[in-house]
Design a protein around this motif. Structure first.
Motif, PDB file in Angstrom:
ATOM      1  N   THR A 131      -0.365 -16.021   5.346  1.00 55.06           N
ATOM      2  CA  THR A 131      -1.106 -16.611   6.473  1.00 55.06           C
ATOM      3  C   THR A 131      -1.245 -18.127   6.285  1.00 55.06           C
ATOM      4  OG1 THR A 131      -2.337 -14.551   6.706  1.00 55.06           O
ATOM      5  CG2 THR A 131      -3.243 -16.475   7.816  1.00 55.06           C
ATOM      6  N   VAL A 132      -1.577 -18.528   5.051  1.00 65.43           N
ATOM      7  CA  VAL A 132      -1.711 -19.970   4.777  1.00 65.43           C
ATOM      8  C   VAL A 132      -0.353 -20.656   4.950  1.00 65.43           C
ATOM      9  CG1 VAL A 132      -2.271 -21.687   3.015  1.00 65.43           C
ATOM     10  CG2 VAL A 132      -3.658 -19.632   3.224  1.00 65.43           C
ATOM     11  N   THR A 133       0.714 -19.971   4.520  1.00 65.96           N
ATOM     12  CA  THR A 133       2.050 -20.542   4.673  1.00 65.96           C
ATOM     13  C   THR A 133       2.397 -20.689   6.159  1.00 65.96           C
ATOM     14  OG1 THR A 133       2.717 -19.499   2.607  1.00 65.96           O
ATOM     15  CG2 THR A 133       4.482 -20.246   4.043  1.00 65.96           C
ATOM     16  N   LEU A 134       2.070 -19.652   6.928  1.00 72.96           N
ATOM     17  CA  LEU A 134       2.334 -19.707   8.370  1.00 72.96           C
ATOM     18  C   LEU A 134       1.578 -20.869   9.002  1.00 72.96           C
ATOM     19  CD1 LEU A 134       3.611 -18.367  10.884  1.00 72.96           C
ATOM     20  CD2 LEU A 134       1.560 -16.945  11.044  1.00 72.96           C
ATOM     21  N   MET A 135       0.347 -21.034   8.578  1.00 68.79           N
ATOM     22  CA  MET A 135      -0.457 -22.131   9.120  1.00 68.79           C
ATOM     23  C   MET A 135       0.208 -23.483   8.823  1.00 68.79           C
ATOM     24  SD  MET A 135      -4.432 -23.083   8.332  1.00 68.79           S
ATOM     25  CE  MET A 135      -4.257 -24.094   6.897  1.00 68.79           C
ATOM     26  N   SER A 136       0.668 -23.660   7.571  1.00 65.76           N
ATOM     27  CA  SER A 136       1.274 -24.939   7.198  1.00 65.76           C
ATOM     28  C   SER A 136       2.591 -25.163   7.935  1.00 65.76           C
ATOM     29  CB  SER A 136       1.512 -24.984   5.679  1.00 65.76           C
ATOM     30  OG  SER A 136       0.284 -24.962   5.008  1.00 65.76           O
ATOM     31  N   VAL A 137       3.374 -24.093   8.093  1.00 66.16           N
ATOM     32  CA  VAL A 137       4.654 -24.224   8.797  1.00 66.16           C
ATOM     33  C   VAL A 137       4.407 -24.635  10.257  1.00 66.16           C
ATOM     34  CG1 VAL A 137       6.620 -22.924   9.693  1.00 66.16           C
ATOM     35  CG2 VAL A 137       5.963 -22.664   7.318  1.00 66.16           C
ATOM     36  N   ILE A 138       3.427 -24.005  10.880  1.00 69.34           N
ATOM     37  CA  ILE A 138       3.123 -24.329  12.287  1.00 69.34           C
ATOM     38  C   ILE A 138       2.594 -25.764  12.395  1.00 69.34           C
ATOM     39  CG2 ILE A 138       1.590 -23.766  14.219  1.00 69.34           C
ATOM     40  CD1 ILE A 138       1.813 -20.804  13.343  1.00 69.34           C
ATOM     41  N   GLU A 139       1.712 -26.130  11.478  1.00 69.00           N
ATOM     42  CA  GLU A 139       1.169 -27.505  11.505  1.00 69.00           C
ATOM     43  C   GLU A 139       2.282 -28.535  11.372  1.00 69.00           C
ATOM     44  OE1 GLU A 139      -3.354 -27.305   9.728  1.00 69.00           O
ATOM     45  OE2 GLU A 139      -1.717 -27.516   8.305  1.00 69.00           O
ATOM     46  N   GLU A 140       3.203 -28.246  10.453  1.00 74.56           N
ATOM     47  CA  GLU A 140       4.293 -29.188  10.209  1.00 74.56           C
ATOM     48  C   GLU A 140       5.234 -29.239  11.419  1.00 74.56           C
ATOM     49  OE1 GLU A 140       7.311 -27.992   7.355  1.00 74.56           O
ATOM     50  OE2 GLU A 140       7.134 -29.905   6.330  1.00 74.56           O
ATOM     51  N   GLU A 141       5.537 -28.071  11.976  1.00 72.04           N
ATOM     52  CA  GLU A 141       6.484 -27.998  13.084  1.00 72.04           C
ATOM     53  C   GLU A 141       5.947 -28.701  14.334  1.00 72.04           C
ATOM     54  OE1 GLU A 141       9.508 -27.093  13.343  1.00 72.04           O
ATOM     55  OE2 GLU A 141       9.688 -27.138  15.535  1.00 72.04           O
ATOM     56  N   PHE A 142       4.658 -28.487  14.623  1.00 71.65           N
ATOM     57  CA  PHE A 142       4.097 -29.015  15.881  1.00 71.65           C
ATOM     58  C   PHE A 142       3.254 -30.271  15.674  1.00 71.65           C
ATOM     59  CE2 PHE A 142       4.963 -24.533  16.687  1.00 71.65           C
ATOM     60  CZ  PHE A 142       5.675 -24.611  17.883  1.00 71.65           C
ATOM     61  N   GLU A 143       3.157 -30.681  14.404  1.00 67.37           N
ATOM     62  CA  GLU A 143       2.364 -31.872  14.064  1.00 67.37           C
ATOM     63  C   GLU A 143       0.948 -31.762  14.630  1.00 67.37           C
ATOM     64  OE1 GLU A 143       4.623 -35.310  15.131  1.00 67.37           O
ATOM     65  OE2 GLU A 143       6.212 -34.839  13.734  1.00 67.37           O
ATOM     66  N   ILE A 144       0.363 -30.613  14.389  1.00 71.08           N
ATOM     67  CA  ILE A 144      -1.035 -30.412  14.780  1.00 71.08           C
ATOM     68  C   ILE A 144      -1.801 -29.952  13.544  1.00 71.08           C
ATOM     69  CG2 ILE A 144      -0.555 -29.801  17.195  1.00 71.08           C
ATOM     70  CD1 ILE A 144      -0.840 -26.831  16.353  1.00 71.08           C
ATOM     71  N   GLU A 145      -3.102 -30.020  13.605  1.00 75.07           N
ATOM     72  CA  GLU A 145      -3.922 -29.511  12.508  1.00 75.07           C
ATOM     73  C   GLU A 145      -4.648 -28.264  12.966  1.00 75.07           C
ATOM     74  OE1 GLU A 145      -6.814 -31.800  10.451  1.00 75.07           O
ATOM     75  OE2 GLU A 145      -5.310 -33.064   9.497  1.00 75.07           O
ATOM     76  N   ILE A 146      -4.577 -27.233  12.157  1.00 71.39           N
ATOM     77  CA  ILE A 146      -5.301 -26.009  12.481  1.00 71.39           C
ATOM     78  C   ILE A 146      -6.503 -25.929  11.548  1.00 71.39           C
ATOM     79  CG2 ILE A 146      -5.192 -23.485  12.544  1.00 71.39           C
ATOM     80  CD1 ILE A 146      -2.120 -23.844  13.018  1.00 71.39           C
ATOM     81  N   ASP A 147      -7.664 -25.862  12.125  1.00 75.83           N
ATOM     82  CA  ASP A 147      -8.879 -25.771  11.318  1.00 75.83           C
ATOM     83  C   ASP A 147      -8.866 -24.437  10.570  1.00 75.83           C
ATOM     84  OD1 ASP A 147     -11.441 -25.494  10.328  1.00 75.83           O
ATOM     85  OD2 ASP A 147     -12.356 -26.540  12.032  1.00 75.83           O
TER      86      ASP A 147
END
Lengths: 578, 83
Positions: free
Chosen positions: B40-56
């Motif tokens: 889950t943490v990896t998915l969060m980081s991949v999404i953040e990196e891909e979309f250049e957004i921050e997920i709280d």
């Protein structure tokens, strides 16, 4: 590398290949550093399936000790400030008041001493890549951020001493902090949010850079062997044929310091055993005169051969490669003229060609750094220092070979050759492993070994290592051959056999077989032979010895060997064990 | 298919290579092999990196299904462009 790309690389790893296990030792949660490391290594070792193991959170010491149990193929050890004292981290609230600072420093000293002792006592013999703290220190000291405090200086001094101490172990490789600073900006490393949420303190780009440096240190690429340099507007500023030997420069006064630095650098490479040759369109006598100048920094005796003529540079490089007897993929060519580079590349596409940027001081400096990376090695062996001399010796030998009447037997007989064998199973013989991993032509099967595989192989019961050193009246070639195998009763199974191309045509291979038959009282030697794109010299030997099985391997009986072995003229010595 | 949805699918596939993209509505930790907290943490980081957004990290549960992750990413991109 982006994290998504790292995950894709990991997912596409070959499932059925042999494993290459790397222990990632950290005190923090390794999370994405693990993924990046796995992906970077997967790219460098495409034939292997990379497995990265990790340890317990917050227990660097325990994770280090665990290496003795897991016996990985390599280990990447990351020490961050909080591993030295939790108060230097941001996840625990241990107090930052100034009265604690000296205690933090002494705790860190004790912890570093503990890590050094554990690393020193490890029984594992694989590469150990160590990375001292990469994250910024928290604002624990009393000074403003633009002033270095005494305690910070003490911590950094301890770290330097720690790195210097553990690097005495030849298996340890320290990540270069300066290189890391170039690739990963200091204020873009710490990820406070992730550190608190997941215990992973790195921003993704920093983790990616670190993994890339770890991988290079674990992979430890084979350095280039030779450099061919142009002369005019490269080794010196000016065209010597136009301005004369006294009119070319390489100093500050004549705005040509870059050429002086380049000469100084090549001279240093030569002293490390890198082969340096010149390829230049000039009159040989003029060039000789320029090299006779007292102020030249690269001396003519450091350059061999000096291919100076009005012919094409591509042809000159063919001549140089033939004299060196090494492949173009191990050689760098430097010239200021893009057209010359293009011509050379067309003829030798495997050559690494670099342009000398005569009028750009910064680019010249960058070129020197690039060359350092291409030729970099952890240490210089005695064989490295002998290399140029042995190439000259070989050239003299070959010249005499072509000049003598009749068979070369006469020359071999007059050569006063001496072969010194060693059967000591010395896993620390870096030269023997280097030969296994660098030699292409006289190579049983082209298969390489990692350091861990090497140690593991030699640790097996019944395995053996035989090395051969050679010298004759022309000079010494140093240690030029290595054989590893296994003995089972009177049968020797040879798994690797390599010999430097500098030692060809001296029948050392026959003497090696003779030695092995005698030393191990063997009646049969079997070879794990495999034809490669480049091992034609070995294929020739195996075909001569085993005419019925030239393509897949062979068994050689002592009886047959004695029947086909040519006359040998060497004086044979055996080095004492150990 | 819109671009954001496809990029998000790529993120999920990178973290869960065996994912069945035909049934994205079924995607959940219980139905996907290897979906643990690290994933889950990896998915969060991949999404953040891909979309250049921050997920709280407080909102990490929005990633536990594809549809809610997609909504969250759309919202994140909207907020980012609104800034």
């Amino acid at each position: 590398m982006k994290l998504i790309d790292a995950l894709k690389i990991i997912a596409s790893a070959p499932g059925d290949s042999s494993l290459f296990t790397v222990a990632l030792v950290t005190g923090f949660s390794p999370l994405h550093l693990k993924s990046f490391l796995q992906a970077e290594l997967q790219q460098l070792f495409p034939q292997k399936r990379i497995v990265v193991t990790t340890g317990l959170f917050g227990d660097v010491a325990g994770n280090l000790r665990e290496l003795n149990t897991t016996q990985p193929d390599a280990a990447a050890i990351v020490i961050e400030w909080e591993d030295l004292d939790a108060r230097l981290g941001i996840r625990q609230l241990g107090g930052w008041d100034s009265s604690q600072l000296d205690d933090i420093v002494s705790q860190a000293q004790m912890r570093l001493a503990q890590f050094a002792a554990i690393i020193g006592n490890l029984t594992v013999s694989c590469p150990l890549v160590v990375c001292p703290p990469t994250l910024p220190l928290p604002p624990v000291f009393t000074t403003a951020s633009w002033q270095t405090s005494e305690q910070e200086l003490s911590l950094r001094e301890q770290l330097t001493n720690f790195s210097k101490g553990v690097s005495q172990n030849h298996a340890v490789r320290i990540v270069n902090a300066e290189r890391l600073a170039v690739l990963s900006q200091a204020d873009k490393r710490l990820d406070v949010r992730q550190a608190w949420a997941a215990g992973f303190p790195y921003q993704l780009p920093h983790a990616s850079v670190l993994a890339s440096l770890f991988s290079r240190l674990i992979h430890n690429p084979i350095p280039m062997k030779g450099l061919v340099t142009d002369l005019d507007n490269t080794l010196w500023n000016g065209i010597v044929g136009e301005v004369g030997p006294g009119g070319v420069y390489w100093d500050l006064d004549h705005h040509s310091q870059g050429h002086g630095l380049y000469q100084q650098f090549l001279s240093e490479l030569a002293s490390e055993g890198v082969l340096i040759a010149a390829a230049s369109k000039n009159e040989p006598a003029t060039v000789t005169e320029a090299f006779n100048r007292n102020d030249i920094l690269l001396r003519s005796e450091q350059v061999f051969p000096m291919a100076v003529s009005w012919g094409s540079k591509a042809r000159a490089i063919s001549t140089i490669l033939a004299q060196w007897n090494i492949g173009p993929d191990s050689v760098v060519f430097v010239d200021d003229d893009p057209l010359e580079i293009e011509e050379v590349l067309e003829a030798h596409p495997e050559l690494t060609c670099l342009r000398f940027p005569s009028n750009d001081p910064q680019a010249i400096y960058d070129l020197l750094n690039r060359l350092r990376d291409l030729f970099g090695k952890a240490s210089v062996s005695s064989e490295d220092k002998l290399r140029l001399e042995s190439i000259r010796v070989n050239s003299a030998f070959q010249n005499e070979l072509t000049n003598v009447d009749g068979f070369s037997e006469a020359l071999l007989e007059r050569a006063q050759a001496k072969v010194t064998f060693s059967a000591a199973k010395n896993g620390g013989d870096a030269r023997a492993l280097e030969l296994v991993n660098k030699t292409n032509q006289f190579n049983l099967n082209g298969r390489r070994l990692t350091e861990a595989e090497w140690h593991s192989y030699l640790g097996q019961n019944g395995s053996f290592l035989v090395t051969a050193s050679y010298d004759d009246r022309f000079g010494s070639l140093g240690k030029i051959a290595a054989v590893i195998g296994r003995q089972s009763a009177s049968v020797l199974h040879v798994d690797r056999w390599v010999m430097s191309c500098r030692a060809f045509a001296r029948r050392i291979e026959y003497q090696t077989l003779m030695f092995m038959f005698d030393k191990f009282e063997a009646t049969v030697i079997s070879f794990d032979y495999e034809k490669t794109q480049r091992n034609a010299p070995f294929t020739k030997l195996i075909s001569d010895l085993c005419p019925n099985h030239p393509s897949t391997g062979c068994e050689l009986t002592r009886e047959h060997f004695l029947a086909v072995c040519p006359r040998l003229f060497h004086q044979v010595l055996e080095a004492p064990d150990g | 298919m819109d671009e954001i949805r496809q990029r998000l699918i790529n993120c999920f596939i990178a973290v869960f290579p065996t994912l069945n993209v035909e049934h994205l509505e079924l995607v959940a930790p219980s139905s996907v092999e290897g979906w643990d907290s690290v994933a889950t943490v990896t998915l969060m980081s991949v999404i953040e990196e891909e979309f250049e957004i921050e997920i709280d990290p407080e909102n990490i549960e929005t990633l536990l299904s594809f549809d809610s992750a997609l909504s969250h990413v759309r919202q994140g991109l909207q907020n980012a462009s609104g800034d």
